[in-house]
Scaffold this active site. Structure first.
Site, PDB file in Angstrom:
ATOM      1  N   CYS A   1      76.104  68.461  35.409  1.00  0.00           N
ATOM      2  CA  CYS A   1      75.170  67.951  34.402  1.00  0.00           C
ATOM      3  C   CYS A   1      75.739  67.977  32.984  1.00  0.00           C
ATOM      4  O   CYS A   1      76.106  69.047  32.478  1.00  0.00           O
ATOM      5  CB  CYS A   1      73.884  68.773  34.448  1.00  0.00           C
ATOM      6  SG  CYS A   1      72.687  68.316  33.179  1.00  0.00           S
TER       7      CYS A   1
ATOM      8  N   TRP B   1      67.356  71.619  42.722  1.00  0.00           N
ATOM      9  CA  TRP B   1      68.498  72.484  42.425  1.00  0.00           C
ATOM     10  C   TRP B   1      68.337  73.810  43.152  1.00  0.00           C
ATOM     11  O   TRP B   1      67.302  74.462  43.079  1.00  0.00           O
ATOM     12  CB  TRP B   1      68.600  72.749  40.922  1.00  0.00           C
ATOM     13  CG  TRP B   1      68.861  71.553  40.070  1.00  0.00           C
ATOM     14  CD1 TRP B   1      68.024  71.019  39.129  1.00  0.00           C
ATOM     15  CD2 TRP B   1      70.054  70.751  40.051  1.00  0.00           C
ATOM     16  NE1 TRP B   1      68.616  69.938  38.527  1.00  0.00           N
ATOM     17  CE2 TRP B   1      69.866  69.740  39.082  1.00  0.00           C
ATOM     18  CE3 TRP B   1      71.253  70.779  40.767  1.00  0.00           C
ATOM     19  CZ2 TRP B   1      70.823  68.787  38.801  1.00  0.00           C
ATOM     20  CZ3 TRP B   1      72.214  69.818  40.494  1.00  0.00           C
ATOM     21  CH2 TRP B   1      72.003  68.849  39.522  1.00  0.00           C
TER      22      TRP B   1
ATOM     23  N   ARG C   1      60.455  66.859  37.837  1.00  0.00           N
ATOM     24  CA  ARG C   1      61.751  67.403  38.226  1.00  0.00           C
ATOM     25  C   ARG C   1      62.030  68.714  37.498  1.00  0.00           C
ATOM     26  O   ARG C   1      61.755  68.833  36.306  1.00  0.00           O
ATOM     27  CB  ARG C   1      62.878  66.411  37.902  1.00  0.00           C
ATOM     28  CG  ARG C   1      62.945  65.219  38.821  1.00  0.00           C
ATOM     29  CD  ARG C   1      64.196  64.382  38.573  1.00  0.00           C
ATOM     30  NE  ARG C   1      64.283  63.804  37.252  1.00  0.00           N
ATOM     31  CZ  ARG C   1      65.168  64.138  36.329  1.00  0.00           C
ATOM     32  NH1 ARG C   1      66.070  65.077  36.572  1.00  0.00           N
ATOM     33  NH2 ARG C   1      65.177  63.542  35.146  1.00  0.00           N
ATOM     34  N   ALA C   2      62.558  69.675  38.213  1.00  0.00           N
ATOM     35  CA  ALA C   2      63.060  70.903  37.599  1.00  0.00           C
ATOM     36  C   ALA C   2      64.467  70.604  37.111  1.00  0.00           C
ATOM     37  O   ALA C   2      65.380  70.397  37.903  1.00  0.00           O
ATOM     38  CB  ALA C   2      63.078  72.037  38.612  1.00  0.00           C
ATOM     39  N   THR C   3      64.635  70.545  35.804  1.00  0.00           N
ATOM     40  CA  THR C   3      65.892  70.068  35.226  1.00  0.00           C
ATOM     41  C   THR C   3      66.762  71.209  34.720  1.00  0.00           C
ATOM     42  O   THR C   3      66.296  72.312  34.426  1.00  0.00           O
ATOM     43  CB  THR C   3      65.617  69.095  34.063  1.00  0.00           C
ATOM     44  OG1 THR C   3      64.867  69.785  33.046  1.00  0.00           O
ATOM     45  CG2 THR C   3      64.833  67.877  34.539  1.00  0.00           C
ATOM     46  N   VAL C   4      68.055  70.919  34.642  1.00  0.00           N
ATOM     47  CA  VAL C   4      69.012  71.799  33.978  1.00  0.00           C
ATOM     48  C   VAL C   4      69.503  71.080  32.721  1.00  0.00           C
ATOM     49  O   VAL C   4      69.538  69.846  32.700  1.00  0.00           O
ATOM     50  CB  VAL C   4      70.202  72.126  34.900  1.00  0.00           C
ATOM     51  CG1 VAL C   4      69.785  73.093  35.983  1.00  0.00           C
ATOM     52  CG2 VAL C   4      70.830  70.880  35.497  1.00  0.00           C
TER      53      VAL C   4
ATOM     54  N   TYR D   1      73.428  56.422  32.068  1.00  0.00           N
ATOM     55  CA  TYR D   1      72.334  56.528  33.035  1.00  0.00           C
ATOM     56  C   TYR D   1      71.478  55.256  33.033  1.00  0.00           C
ATOM     57  O   TYR D   1      70.945  54.855  34.067  1.00  0.00           O
ATOM     58  CB  TYR D   1      71.470  57.746  32.721  1.00  0.00           C
ATOM     59  CG  TYR D   1      72.128  59.051  33.090  1.00  0.00           C
ATOM     60  CD1 TYR D   1      71.921  59.624  34.342  1.00  0.00           C
ATOM     61  CD2 TYR D   1      72.958  59.711  32.198  1.00  0.00           C
ATOM     62  CE1 TYR D   1      72.527  60.818  34.693  1.00  0.00           C
ATOM     63  CE2 TYR D   1      73.577  60.901  32.533  1.00  0.00           C
ATOM     64  CZ  TYR D   1      73.358  61.455  33.783  1.00  0.00           C
ATOM     65  OH  TYR D   1      73.974  62.630  34.131  1.00  0.00           O
TER      66      TYR D   1
END
EC number: 2.5.1.18
Length: 332
Positions: free
Chosen positions: A58, A91, A123-126, A189
């Protein structure tokens, strides 16, 4: 699996719901944006209290890893690394023994998001910063996290830490960083996740017009703001590091490769060879994440063998553009 179910589990669905309704990609906003600081309601700066969760694929997480290392915050902020291959559960910590983060004791990043908000359904994002005393995500604000590390966390910097965010340049850095995100960082993106030809064409044209502008800017200066690396250089570097390995092929950003740009390529090598940049760059993880995760660039999970990355260590000669060729960082 429906898009709603996929989103709830934390990954990018096979058909992303993050669209503008016209075939263009529209990234989800950050849910946890409380800043670090000593003001009312701000997150207290405290060594050992927080864990930065990152994926080496990422770019948004990579920024924070670079800044953390450059500023000497390794002992103040611990790091957890998720598997770069995100599956239909999101993730996960399958790289760790037993598939569990050794500090947080969780298998999936979504667990920390749900600890903070039981109704969280995106979404669980980093990157995500988790308070280890509660197990809850406290911020996933990748737009501002690096500059908070550079300012609010200053008392915990190494004694010789550089100034990546000089006060007199902050307005200019912020303006350039906003443009960089829209045009280049997120621009790739917009190419890769476009669902309509017109949207893709517009994103492609804007991306390469932006890269051409940066190519011209860097023809006469070593870094984006002259002789010294700033936060803006960190933000550009993470996209350039992924360009040939992932975006050129996987995201159809294929007018030319990074190595085909005269100045951007040597600029990227200059940064890669700087402590904190190359040491946090994992090209294999980048390829595994973009090509091996569900619904990102391929339904088959085939990881490209190339491109050859050995050129990143080649001499760059950018010192000639700097008045202080041996000093990449501005000291306080």
């Amino acid at each position: 699996m429906t898009d709603t179910a996929a989103s709830a589990r934390g990954e990018i669905p096979e058909t992303t719901t993050e669209t503008d309704g016209k075939g263009g990609f529209s990234r989800q906003t950050n849910a946890f944006t409380t800043p670090f600081g000593d003001g009312p309601g701000e997150l207290p700066v405290e060594a050992g209290r927080y864990r930065l969760i990152a994926a080496l694929i990422c770019p948004w997480a990579h920024r924070q890893l670079i800044v953390r290392e450059v500023l000497g915050l390794q002992d103040a902020i611990s790091v957890g690394i998720v598997n770069p291959r995100r599956d239909d559960r999101g993730w996960n910590f399958s790289l760790d023994e037993g598939g569990v983060d050794p500090v947080l004791g969780i298998e999936f990043l979504m667990d920390a998001y749900r600890a903070a908000d039981p109704d969280y359904d995106r979404r669980a994002t980093v990157p995500a910063v988790v308070d280890v005393t509660t197990g809850k995500v406290v911020t996933n604000d990748y737009h501002h996290l690096s500059t908070q590390f550079e300012t609010a966390w200053r008392t915990l910097h190494a004694p010789d830490a550089p100034d990546l965010y000089p006060e007199e340049l902050r307005g200019e850095i912020d303006a350039l960083s906003t443009w960089l995100f829209d045009t280049v960082n997120n621009g790739v993106y917009k190419c890769g996740f476009a669902t309509g030809q017109e949207a893709y064409d517009a994103a492609y044209d804007a991306l390469f017009a932006g890269l051409d502008e940066l190519e011209e800017r860097l023809a006469t200066r070593r870094f984006l703001f002259g002789d010294h690396i700033t936060d803006a250089d960190v933000r550009l570097y993470v996209t350039l590091a992924r360009f040939d390995a992932a975006y050129y092929g996987g995201f159809k950003a294929n007018r030319q490769r990074l190595v085909d740009f005269e100045h951007l390529w040597v600029y990227a090598r200059d940064l890669y060879q700087t402590p904190g940049f190359g040491s946090t760059t994992d090209f294999q993880a980048i390829k595994e994440g973009y090509f091996g995760s569900q619904g990102v660039t391929s339904a088959y999970g085939i990881i490209p063998k190339g491109p050859d990355q050995s050129g990143w260590d080649a001499p760059h000669g950018r010192e000639a553009l700097s008045a202080t060729p041996q000093e990449r960082f501005r000291r306080r």
